[in-house]
Structures are given as C-alpha cells and as structure tokens.
Design a protein around this motif. Structure first.
Motif, PDB file in Angstrom:
ATOM      1  N   ASP A  66      14.628   0.875  16.329  1.00  0.00           N
ATOM      2  CA  ASP A  66      15.871   0.504  15.655  1.00  0.00           C
ATOM      3  C   ASP A  66      15.631  -0.681  14.724  1.00  0.00           C
ATOM      4  OD1 ASP A  66      18.520   0.326  14.911  1.00  0.00           O
ATOM      5  OD2 ASP A  66      19.137  -0.774  16.716  1.00  0.00           O
ATOM      6  N   VAL A  67      14.909  -0.417  13.633  1.00  0.00           N
ATOM      7  CA  VAL A  67      14.608  -1.456  12.649  1.00  0.00           C
ATOM      8  C   VAL A  67      14.858  -0.891  11.252  1.00  0.00           C
ATOM      9  CG1 VAL A  67      12.912  -2.665  14.084  1.00  0.00           C
ATOM     10  CG2 VAL A  67      12.157  -0.813  12.572  1.00  0.00           C
ATOM     11  N   PRO A  68      15.240  -1.743  10.299  1.00  0.00           N
ATOM     12  CA  PRO A  68      15.446  -1.273   8.926  1.00  0.00           C
ATOM     13  C   PRO A  68      14.127  -1.079   8.198  1.00  0.00           C
ATOM     14  CG  PRO A  68      15.845  -3.626   9.041  1.00  0.00           C
ATOM     15  CD  PRO A  68      15.605  -3.173  10.455  1.00  0.00           C
ATOM     16  N   LEU A  69      14.150  -0.254   7.179  1.00  0.00           N
ATOM     17  CA  LEU A  69      12.982  -0.119   6.319  1.00  0.00           C
ATOM     18  C   LEU A  69      12.673  -1.463   5.662  1.00  0.00           C
ATOM     19  CD1 LEU A  69      13.683   3.316   4.621  1.00  0.00           C
ATOM     20  CD2 LEU A  69      11.774   2.783   6.153  1.00  0.00           C
ATOM     21  N   PRO A  70      11.401  -1.723   5.372  1.00  0.00           N
ATOM     22  CA  PRO A  70      11.034  -3.034   4.832  1.00  0.00           C
ATOM     23  C   PRO A  70      11.456  -3.223   3.385  1.00  0.00           C
ATOM     24  CG  PRO A  70       9.119  -1.595   4.891  1.00  0.00           C
ATOM     25  CD  PRO A  70      10.226  -0.866   5.598  1.00  0.00           C
ATOM     26  N   ASP A  71      11.707  -4.496   3.047  1.00  0.00           N
ATOM     27  CA  ASP A  71      11.943  -4.889   1.662  1.00  0.00           C
ATOM     28  C   ASP A  71      10.641  -5.260   0.966  1.00  0.00           C
ATOM     29  OD1 ASP A  71      15.016  -4.995   1.503  1.00  0.00           O
ATOM     30  OD2 ASP A  71      14.556  -6.096   3.336  1.00  0.00           O
ATOM     31  N   ALA A  72       9.607  -5.561   1.760  1.00  0.00           N
ATOM     32  CA  ALA A  72       8.284  -5.903   1.244  1.00  0.00           C
ATOM     33  C   ALA A  72       7.285  -5.699   2.371  1.00  0.00           C
ATOM     34  CB  ALA A  72       8.241  -7.345   0.746  1.00  0.00           C
ATOM     35  N   ALA A  73       5.997  -5.714   2.018  1.00  0.00           N
ATOM     36  CA  ALA A  73       4.978  -5.451   3.030  1.00  0.00           C
ATOM     37  C   ALA A  73       3.707  -6.233   2.726  1.00  0.00           C
ATOM     38  CB  ALA A  73       4.669  -3.961   3.101  1.00  0.00           C
ATOM     39  N   HIS A  82      -4.491   0.852   9.309  1.00  0.00           N
ATOM     40  CA  HIS A  82      -3.667  -0.255   8.831  1.00  0.00           C
ATOM     41  C   HIS A  82      -3.105   0.001   7.438  1.00  0.00           C
ATOM     42  CE1 HIS A  82      -4.913  -3.157  12.040  1.00  0.00           C
ATOM     43  NE2 HIS A  82      -5.885  -2.262  12.121  1.00  0.00           N
ATOM     44  N   LEU A  83      -3.573   1.048   6.775  1.00  0.00           N
ATOM     45  CA  LEU A  83      -3.199   1.258   5.378  1.00  0.00           C
ATOM     46  C   LEU A  83      -2.618   2.631   5.084  1.00  0.00           C
ATOM     47  CD1 LEU A  83      -3.148   0.490   2.384  1.00  0.00           C
ATOM     48  CD2 LEU A  83      -5.588   1.080   2.257  1.00  0.00           C
ATOM     49  N   ASP A  84      -3.099   3.674   5.742  1.00  0.00           N
ATOM     50  CA  ASP A  84      -2.800   5.016   5.263  1.00  0.00           C
ATOM     51  C   ASP A  84      -1.345   5.444   5.444  1.00  0.00           C
ATOM     52  OD1 ASP A  84      -5.407   5.070   4.523  1.00  0.00           O
ATOM     53  OD2 ASP A  84      -5.856   7.015   5.412  1.00  0.00           O
ATOM     54  N   GLY A  85      -0.581   4.690   6.212  1.00  0.00           N
ATOM     55  CA  GLY A  85       0.844   4.983   6.295  1.00  0.00           C
ATOM     56  C   GLY A  85       1.608   4.672   5.029  1.00  0.00           C
ATOM     57  N   LEU A  86       0.970   3.992   4.067  1.00  0.00           N
ATOM     58  CA  LEU A  86       1.659   3.675   2.820  1.00  0.00           C
ATOM     59  C   LEU A  86       2.093   4.940   2.084  1.00  0.00           C
ATOM     60  CD1 LEU A  86       2.694   1.687   0.737  1.00  0.00           C
ATOM     61  CD2 LEU A  86       0.359   1.472  -0.158  1.00  0.00           C
ATOM     62  N   GLY A  87       1.389   6.029   2.300  1.00  0.00           N
ATOM     63  CA  GLY A  87       1.801   7.287   1.683  1.00  0.00           C
ATOM     64  C   GLY A  87       3.209   7.700   2.064  1.00  0.00           C
ATOM     65  N   ASN A  88       3.707   7.189   3.197  1.00  0.00           N
ATOM     66  CA  ASN A  88       5.071   7.502   3.618  1.00  0.00           C
ATOM     67  C   ASN A  88       6.123   6.854   2.723  1.00  0.00           C
ATOM     68  OD1 ASN A  88       5.088   8.900   6.538  1.00  0.00           O
ATOM     69  ND2 ASN A  88       3.366   7.495   6.424  1.00  0.00           N
ATOM     70  N   ALA A  89       5.694   5.947   1.848  1.00  0.00           N
ATOM     71  CA  ALA A  89       6.645   5.309   0.934  1.00  0.00           C
ATOM     72  C   ALA A  89       7.206   6.294  -0.096  1.00  0.00           C
ATOM     73  CB  ALA A  89       5.969   4.141   0.209  1.00  0.00           C
ATOM     74  N   TYR A  90       6.538   7.422  -0.260  1.00  0.00           N
ATOM     75  CA  TYR A  90       6.978   8.430  -1.234  1.00  0.00           C
ATOM     76  C   TYR A  90       8.420   8.837  -0.964  1.00  0.00           C
ATOM     77  CZ  TYR A  90       6.800  12.668  -4.096  1.00  0.00           C
ATOM     78  OH  TYR A  90       7.045  13.637  -5.046  1.00  0.00           O
ATOM     79  N   ASP A  95      11.851   0.356  -4.906  1.00  0.00           N
ATOM     80  CA  ASP A  95      10.853  -0.637  -5.280  1.00  0.00           C
ATOM     81  C   ASP A  95      10.321  -1.254  -3.996  1.00  0.00           C
ATOM     82  OD1 ASP A  95       9.445  -2.501  -7.197  1.00  0.00           O
ATOM     83  OD2 ASP A  95      10.634  -3.944  -6.050  1.00  0.00           O
ATOM     84  N   LEU A  96       9.001  -1.281  -3.838  1.00  0.00           N
ATOM     85  CA  LEU A  96       8.402  -1.871  -2.643  1.00  0.00           C
ATOM     86  C   LEU A  96       7.256  -2.789  -3.054  1.00  0.00           C
ATOM     87  CD1 LEU A  96       8.324  -2.036   0.456  1.00  0.00           C
ATOM     88  CD2 LEU A  96       6.620  -0.202   0.412  1.00  0.00           C
ATOM     89  N   PRO A  97       7.468  -4.106  -3.004  1.00  0.00           N
ATOM     90  CA  PRO A  97       6.354  -5.033  -3.237  1.00  0.00           C
ATOM     91  C   PRO A  97       5.388  -5.006  -2.050  1.00  0.00           C
ATOM     92  CG  PRO A  97       8.510  -6.106  -3.463  1.00  0.00           C
ATOM     93  CD  PRO A  97       8.732  -4.800  -2.787  1.00  0.00           C
ATOM     94  N   VAL A  98       4.107  -4.853  -2.346  1.00  0.00           N
ATOM     95  CA  VAL A  98       3.065  -4.865  -1.314  1.00  0.00           C
ATOM     96  C   VAL A  98       2.103  -6.004  -1.644  1.00  0.00           C
ATOM     97  CG1 VAL A  98       1.158  -3.603  -0.261  1.00  0.00           C
ATOM     98  CG2 VAL A  98       3.275  -2.401  -0.856  1.00  0.00           C
ATOM     99  N   HIS A  99       1.891  -6.891  -0.672  1.00  0.00           N
ATOM    100  CA  HIS A  99       1.059  -8.071  -0.873  1.00  0.00           C
ATOM    101  C   HIS A  99      -0.263  -7.911  -0.114  1.00  0.00           C
ATOM    102  CE1 HIS A  99       4.437 -10.352  -2.644  1.00  0.00           C
ATOM    103  NE2 HIS A  99       5.167  -9.616  -1.825  1.00  0.00           N
ATOM    104  N   ALA A 100      -1.340  -8.338  -0.763  1.00  0.00           N
ATOM    105  CA  ALA A 100      -2.675  -8.263  -0.169  1.00  0.00           C
ATOM    106  C   ALA A 100      -3.545  -9.319  -0.850  1.00  0.00           C
ATOM    107  CB  ALA A 100      -3.268  -6.866  -0.357  1.00  0.00           C
ATOM    108  N   THR A 101      -4.778  -9.446  -0.378  1.00  0.00           N
ATOM    109  CA  THR A 101      -5.675 -10.443  -0.973  1.00  0.00           C
ATOM    110  C   THR A 101      -6.401  -9.869  -2.190  1.00  0.00           C
ATOM    111  OG1 THR A 101      -7.395  -9.820   0.584  1.00  0.00           O
ATOM    112  CG2 THR A 101      -6.027 -11.727   1.155  1.00  0.00           C
ATOM    113  N   ASP A 102      -6.777 -10.802  -3.080  1.00  0.00           N
ATOM    114  CA  ASP A 102      -7.425 -10.423  -4.339  1.00  0.00           C
ATOM    115  C   ASP A 102      -8.905 -10.778  -4.360  1.00  0.00           C
ATOM    116  OD1 ASP A 102      -6.532  -8.937  -6.418  1.00  0.00           O
ATOM    117  OD2 ASP A 102      -5.530 -10.566  -7.480  1.00  0.00           O
ATOM    118  N   ARG A 125       6.584   3.454  -7.503  1.00  0.00           N
ATOM    119  CA  ARG A 125       7.583   2.492  -7.043  1.00  0.00           C
ATOM    120  C   ARG A 125       6.986   1.441  -6.097  1.00  0.00           C
ATOM    121  NH1 ARG A 125      12.987   6.361  -6.306  1.00  0.00           N
ATOM    122  NH2 ARG A 125      12.929   7.157  -8.444  1.00  0.00           N
ATOM    123  N   VAL A 126       5.696   1.525  -5.868  1.00  0.00           N
ATOM    124  CA  VAL A 126       4.979   0.516  -5.089  1.00  0.00           C
ATOM    125  C   VAL A 126       4.280  -0.423  -6.062  1.00  0.00           C
ATOM    126  CG1 VAL A 126       3.024   0.121  -3.538  1.00  0.00           C
ATOM    127  CG2 VAL A 126       4.671   1.938  -3.044  1.00  0.00           C
TER     128      VAL A 126
END
Length: 274
Positions: A66-73, A82-90, A95-102, A125-126
């Motif tokens: 029982d949690v809302p969809l994220p506003d950012a990740a 840790h990553l492959d679920g991002l395909g579910n964003a389709y 709009d989904l901001p995704v933060h990671a290291t550069d 939209r990611v």
C-alpha cells in the motif's frame, strides 16, 4: 518519513523459483516473501515518494504493498536485480526523474547514469540525472547522497536519506562487502534506520570458492566472498555506525530455515516511521 521495504531478497528472491529447500518451504508456510531489492521512502510532509532501486518485481511490489508510485527514483548500481524493473515505467509515468552517479566505471566504460540512459533510451518520460558521490541533492523534499561502497567488480553505492526538517535519517549500505571506505562509514553513521546487506550467515563462507574476508577478532568472516556482507559483518557494521534500528536485507535463501526469519532479518512489506 515513512520507509517501506518493498524487496528484501537477493538476486533470486525467497522463495526461489523451483526451490524446495527448507527455507523456501518455510517462507511459503509463513506466507512471506523476499522479492528482489527495492525501498520506498515517503515524505509525509510533502506527500512525495522516492524509490530506491528498480526491482524486477516492481509490478508485484506495487500491486501488493500500500504505497504510492514514486515521484522520483535513485539507482545504486546496474545489476539487474536493482535496475531492470525500470522497464515497468512504460505507460505509468508522465515524468520520472531518475538519479544516479556520473562516475565512469572502468569495467563498463560508462557511469551508472550513462548505462540507464543507454539501456532505457526508449522511455522518453524517464529523465536521468547524474551526480557526484557524496553530493547532497534535494529529491522529494529529502536530502540524498550516494556514497561509494565495495561491490567488485562494478562501482556501487549506498544511499543516505535525511529529512532536512525533522532530522530523520535512513542509511542503506547498498550491495557491499564490509570493506567500504571510511568516508562512507562516516556518512552512513548515526541513522535512525540502517538497511544493511547481509546476504548469508558467516557459516556459509565455507561454501564460497573465495571463502570469506574481513575477519573479526575471533576469525569470523564479515564478508562473503568478495562483495556482500555476512550477517555477522552487517551487525558489526550496525554497532560501529551506532544505528538506532537495523534491518538486514538483500537476503539469500541459503540461511538455515531455523535462522532465516529471526530478528533482525527483514521481510517484504515492513514499514518504519522515522
């Protein structure tokens, strides 16, 4: 700040598909799961939600918890669990901001942020934002930092999430050995809640081709092989960091059944208000 443990398992989860070991059977009997790793953080001041890592079990987790969809990740590293679920964003997000290291990983020759951009370039939209390690960023009204850990051969990061208004702090070790840098240990220290990688008990090291390392004074290995902490290592780290509350996560089904659901080993669906 409400923290929900969406996924507390390792790369195969518990119960593991096709496995009839005593631990997987015990999980089925208890009606509990340890799906692939993901953590949901809700800012109750702003009503925004932050997701840490995209489990391949994303759909199941958001249908059953029982949690809302994220506003950012945030994404800690590029391993599939840790990553492959991002395909579910389709089709789910406008709009989904995704933060990671550069930081460019010498193994992959690209940063975590670059890998996400390349692998999910079809998700228009990611939007991926790259950051330096230890850089403080404001996401969903929370202060967030990626902190380097030790998960060879790839670069991997833990995460520190703090509420700038209340001072509440949640530290995640990420996938790591006990040998994380001193600066990272300092950043993770004094959390209200510590989520620590503890893939197996130390006794399992005898079954790993590399054994264990980072032994304590009694010779107990705090690292399983080279890239995950043992239960004993995670608990030693929790004591060192002076964590108010500790939950052990990223757990494999190789725990003996009579130890697999003992405190402080987590299961999916646990929630903590900080």
């Amino acid at each position: 700040m409400r923290v929900t443990l969406l996924g507390t398992g390792d790369t195969t989860g518990t119960p593991t598909v096709g496995c009839d070991c005593a631990t997987c059977e015990r999980a089925r009997e208890r009606g509990v799961e340890r799906s692939r790793f993901s953590v949901h953080v809700e800012n109750d001041r702003t009503g925004e939600a932050l997701l840490i890592d995209f489990s391949p079990d994303f759909r199941h987790q958001f249908l059953t918890q029982d949690v809302p969809l994220p506003d950012a990740a945030l994404v800690t590293h590029i391993h599939f669990d840790h990553l492959d679920g991002l395909g579910n964003a389709y089709r789910l997000f406008d709009d989904l901001p995704v933060h990671a290291t550069d930081v460019v990983d010498p193994v992959t020759e690209e940063s975590v942020a670059d890998t996400i951009r390349r692998k999910y370039d079809y998700l228009d939209r990611v939007h991926v934002h790259g950051h330096d390690p230890h850089e403080r960023i404001r996401v969903c009204g929370l202060d967030v930092r990626f902190v380097p850990v030790d998960h060879p051969p790839l670069l991997c990061y833990g995460v520190v999430v703090e509420d700038p208004e209340t001072g509440a702090k949640c530290s995640l070790t990420g996938d790591t050995s006990f040998g994380m840098p001193a600066e990272t240990r300092s950043a993770l220290a004094d959390p209200d809640l510590l989520l620590a990688d503890a893939i197996v008990p130390a006794s399992s090291c005898e079954h790993h081709p590399l054994g264990g390392k980072h032994h304590d004074e009694s010779g107990v290995p705090r690292t399983f092989g080279s890239k995950h902490m043992t239960r004993e290592g995670a608990l030693d780290l929790a004591a060192e960091l002076d964590a108010d509350r500790t939950r052990l996560v990223h757990l494999a089904h190789f725990y003996p059944a009579d130890e697999a659901f003992a405190e402080p080993l987590a299961v999916d669906g646990e929630t903590y208000d900080l």
